[in-house]
Write an enzyme that holds these catalytic residues in place. Structure first.
Site, PDB file in Angstrom:
ATOM      1  N   LYS A  78     -17.332   2.002  -6.539  1.00 48.81           N
ATOM      2  CA  LYS A  78     -18.668   1.429  -6.871  1.00 48.81           C
ATOM      3  C   LYS A  78     -18.274   0.039  -6.660  1.00 48.81           C
ATOM      4  O   LYS A  78     -17.490  -0.672  -7.588  1.00 48.81           O
ATOM      5  CB  LYS A  78     -18.885   1.633  -8.368  1.00 48.81           C
ATOM      6  CG  LYS A  78     -20.118   0.923  -8.682  1.00 48.81           C
ATOM      7  CD  LYS A  78     -20.576   1.620 -10.408  1.00 48.81           C
ATOM      8  CE  LYS A  78     -21.791   1.301 -10.753  1.00 48.81           C
ATOM      9  NZ  LYS A  78     -21.964  -0.207 -10.711  1.00 48.81           N
TER      10      LYS A  78
ATOM     11  N   LYS B  24     -17.434   4.471 -14.781  1.00 45.80           N
ATOM     12  CA  LYS B  24     -17.075   3.044 -15.138  1.00 45.80           C
ATOM     13  C   LYS B  24     -15.774   3.112 -15.432  1.00 45.80           C
ATOM     14  O   LYS B  24     -15.431   3.570 -16.645  1.00 45.80           O
ATOM     15  CB  LYS B  24     -17.945   2.427 -16.061  1.00 45.80           C
ATOM     16  CG  LYS B  24     -19.275   2.442 -15.501  1.00 45.80           C
ATOM     17  CD  LYS B  24     -19.655   1.106 -14.522  1.00 45.80           C
ATOM     18  CE  LYS B  24     -19.907  -0.157 -14.894  1.00 45.80           C
ATOM     19  NZ  LYS B  24     -21.397  -0.351 -15.350  1.00 45.80           N
TER      20      LYS B  24
ATOM     21  N   TYR C  50     -24.302   2.204   1.648  1.00 44.68           N
ATOM     22  CA  TYR C  50     -24.172   3.501   1.231  1.00 44.68           C
ATOM     23  C   TYR C  50     -25.323   4.802   1.510  1.00 44.68           C
ATOM     24  O   TYR C  50     -25.135   5.807   0.838  1.00 44.68           O
ATOM     25  CB  TYR C  50     -23.687   3.624  -0.166  1.00 44.68           C
ATOM     26  CG  TYR C  50     -24.192   2.837  -1.168  1.00 44.68           C
ATOM     27  CD1 TYR C  50     -25.411   3.409  -1.618  1.00 44.68           C
ATOM     28  CD2 TYR C  50     -23.646   1.408  -1.634  1.00 44.68           C
ATOM     29  CE1 TYR C  50     -26.225   2.545  -2.575  1.00 44.68           C
ATOM     30  CE2 TYR C  50     -24.385   0.856  -2.572  1.00 44.68           C
ATOM     31  CZ  TYR C  50     -25.524   1.417  -3.034  1.00 44.68           C
ATOM     32  OH  TYR C  50     -26.251   0.553  -3.943  1.00 44.68           O
TER      33      TYR C  50
ATOM     34  N   CYS D 192      -5.790 -41.463 -21.466  1.00 46.29           N
ATOM     35  CA  CYS D 192      -5.790 -42.984 -21.565  1.00 46.29           C
ATOM     36  C   CYS D 192      -6.120 -43.444 -22.915  1.00 46.29           C
ATOM     37  O   CYS D 192      -6.277 -44.506 -23.170  1.00 46.29           O
ATOM     38  CB  CYS D 192      -6.592 -43.436 -20.576  1.00 46.29           C
ATOM     39  SG  CYS D 192      -8.265 -43.365 -20.828  1.00 46.29           S
TER      40      CYS D 192
HETATM   41 ZN   LIG Z   1      -8.842 -41.151 -19.823  1.00 38.72          ZN
END
Ligand SMILES: [Zn+2]
Length: 667
Positions: free
Chosen positions: A118, A316, A228, A413
């Site tokens: 599947k 499944k 399929y 920063c």
């Molecule tokens: Zn920065």
């Protein structure tokens, strides 16, 4: 070159047949008979014949794979027969119940089953008329789907014509379009570099690609198909499912090699068991096994309920989930300054892969899940690729868990990290933030961009940390001496790096444009922009309207591009890069259907300026000249042509009206 239309027609037919044959050998059987070079020669010959005789282009010509124009929306398609979804089951007991129901209905008849993988993709229906692919549609709601023919045609493993010997002419076949895992990984890498969100799994990526309104973009996506079932046919088809698959295979349609026939449900269950682990090695995602009654006449008698056929069921597999601890959440700074929350997990193995980090996508998504640091969390490899945190196990909390603090400043920063209205991400506002600079440099130097060998993450870290490089243009001022001042860099490698940087000034304009790392401008978009504008100068002078009207460029890209170009700092950056010798306009020869052809324009054109016409020719690989000469191939004549027209007639050149020219270039 063939001049006579009749001979051209038969040669084109031959070429189309031959190319389809080689496509099949290459894409379906993985055993090519000719070299890529020989293949390209066939293709080039076909393209030039088609350019010369545009009226004779065959609908199934391989050149037509990427020929559609972008659409505003997809037309709707009513399916000939409803595309029903399958009933699901999740345990051996449920599958045995299915088997007993079937045997009860069929009484004393013997039953055979076929078990098919599947595929986790998107359901599609392909309609062939007289053997030629005429339509590809999505499943939609099962009754009405979308006509995605132009995108379907870009998938190389879908034949544009069925093998003649197969005896099939008008049929509709159904199957699944999917994206291989490797394809998704590669696509996500480029998307991340372009500042676009990655696809969460292969199914979303396949659906997003197939539903692209621009077939050029769809064509760039690595899609594949497995078919399929016959859902309609005017020809006789075999009486069992496994024979139908064989017949599809003979017709050149791609069919999974992993379909097996069984006569007992116990054997089917063993098969299901075996594939649960084997599926790791497939290279594409499956989410279960489909079990079908093999005989079509039995299928017909079993019929269907309002929603599902009674003769098939999907077993499944459970999703690949495991429980582990959320150790921490950190914010990573991307090239555009976006802060992405990343979950650090107690390492755990899921489906054969050790997972120690998972993306939390963005702030909202993280909050929605209500995670806390220290939580036990359920982690899933969605679509088998990117690990995701599904949810916290709230019942296992001890009270020692901590809130996740959303960073309002850049972790690198320290500048403000701001979230604009309507944006789902927070961004560091500092354009010279070292984290951003590093990401931008890494992108700039990467293989798809300026391809600067040796400029990997380690060197980039050193260059930025030492203050030698503040933006990408600084690369071009680097000296060997400066490099030698860095730890672990010796004479030879310093020399190699400098020469690799110098070599990069040869890269084409489209690469330069992509390397700038403008949001939403990936490789494909950079090519589209280069095709349409040809130079940085023309890009800089185009307004949002002009930009967004470009094929393959939407309003979002146009906005991002304009924002980038309007920023004075970026303006200066572009100037410095131009000074360093980077290409700021398209150069060199483009290979295209008009390769080697010389055009001359005379008189007044109605639909476009002579300059634009010339550019159109160049974009398709041709050349325009201003004098009629021996080498002129076509003379395009507008209103009130002058002496050049007379000369062209005298030299017996091929004369085209403006309309004929536009048709030739596909406008
Ligand atoms: Zn920065």
């Amino acid at each position: 070159m063939v001049d006579d239309p009749e001979r051209a027609r038969s040669r084109m037919r031959e070429l189309v047949d031959s190319i389809s044959h080689h496509d099949e050998r290459y894409y379906l059987e993985d055993s090519p008979e000719i070299t890529d070079f020989e293949y390209d020669q066939l293709f080039t010959e076909l393209k030039s014949l088609e350019a010369k005789f545009p009226d004779l282009v065959l609908p199934e010509s391989p050149t037509q794979r990427v020929s559609g124009k972008p659409l505003d929306r997809f037309p709707q398609v009513e399916h000939r027969a409803a595309m029903l979804s399958l009933d699901n089951c999740y345990s051996p007991e449920e599958l045995r119940e299915f088997d007993s129901r079937i045997r009860k209905w069929l009484g004393s008849e013997s039953v055979e089953y076929v078990a098919e993988l599947k595929i986790d993709g998107l359901g599609i229906a392909l309609l062939y008329e007289d053997g030629v692919l005429v339509r590809g549609a999505t499943r939609g709601d099962g009754l009405i789907g979308e006509d995605v023919t132009s995108n379907i045609k870009t998938i190389r493993s879908i034949p544009l014509r069925l093998n003649r010997e197969s005896g099939l002419s008008t049929v509709e076949v159904r199957g699944e379009v999917f994206m291989p895992i490797a394809g998704l990984n590669e696509l996500n890498l480029t998307r991340e570099k372009a500042g676009e969100p990655p696809f969460a799994n292969t199914r979303n990526a396949a659906a997003g690609s197939l539903r692209q309104l621009d077939p050029k973009i769809a064509a760039s996506r690595p899609l594949d198909v497995l078919l399929y079932t016959f859902s309609y046919s005017t020809d006789a088809i075999p009486s069992t499912q496994d024979a139908c698959l064989e017949s599809m295979r003979n017709a050149g349609l791609r069919v999974s090699p992993h379909t097996i026939k069984f006569s007992s449900i116990d054997d089917v269950l063993d098969h299901i068991d075996a594939w649960e682990s084997k599926r790791e090695s497939l290279g594409y995602d499956i989410d279960g096994i489909v079990v079908k009654v093999n005989s079509l006449s039995q299928q017909e008698r079993l019929g269907h309920t309002a929603k599902n056929p009674r003769w098939a069921i999907a077993y499944k597999y459970p999703p690949k989930q495991r429980v582990t601890r959320l150790l921490d959440v950190a914010f990573q700074v991307g090239r555009t300054g976006a802060l992405t929350p990343v979950a650090y997990l107690d390492p755990i193995e899921i489906g054969g892969v050790t997972v120690s980090r998972a993306t939390l996508h963005n702030e909202d998504e993280m909050k929605r899940k209500g995670l806390m640091i220290g939580d036990f969390v359920l982690v899933e490899r969605a679509g088998e690729v990117i690990p995701q945190v599904v949810r916290p196990l709230v019942e296992r909390r001890t009270g020692d868990e901590r809130e996740i603090v959303v960073q309002k400043v850049c972790p690198v920063c320290g500048s403000d990290a701001v979230r604009e209205d309507g944006e789902s991400v927070r961004r560091c506002v500092n354009a010279s933030c070292p984290a951003q600079v590093k990401e931008r440099l890494a992108h700039f130097c990467s293989r798809g961009a300026m391809d600067i060998e040796g400029a990997g993450p380690a060197l980039i870290d050193q260059l930025v940390d030492a203050g030698l490089v503040k933006d990408v243009s600084d690369l071009y001022n680097l000296t060997e001496q400066a490099l030698l001042s860095l730890d672990g860099i010796a004479d030879k490698s310093a020399r190699n790096i400098i020469s690799a940087i110098r070599d990069s000034t040869d890269r084409d304009f489209e690469r330069v444009l992509y390397a700038l790392g403008i949001r939403h401008v990936g490789r494909t978009t950079a090519v589209a922009l280069t095709d349409a504008f040809g130079s940085m100068e023309r890009l800089l002078s185009s307004d949002i309207d002009g930009l967004s009207k470009t094929e393959g460029v939407g309003a979002v890209v146009a906005g991002a591009l304009r924002d980038f170009l309007d920023n004075p700092e970026n303006g200066h950056l572009i100037e410095r890069l131009a000074e360093a010798g980077l290409k700021m306009e398209r150069t060199g020869k483009v290979e295209g259907p008009l390769s080697g052809k010389v055009f001359l324009f005379t008189g007044e054109l109605k639909a476009l300026s002579r300059e634009d016409a010339g550019e159109l020719v160049e974009a398709l690989g041709g050349r325009s000249s201003s004098t009629v000469s021996k080498s002129t191939d076509y003379v395009v004549v507008g209103e009130n042509p002058g002496s050049k027209f007379e000369k062209a007639k005298k030299l017996r050149k091929t004369i085209l009206s403006e309309d004929e020219f536009l048709r030739m270039v596909g406008k």
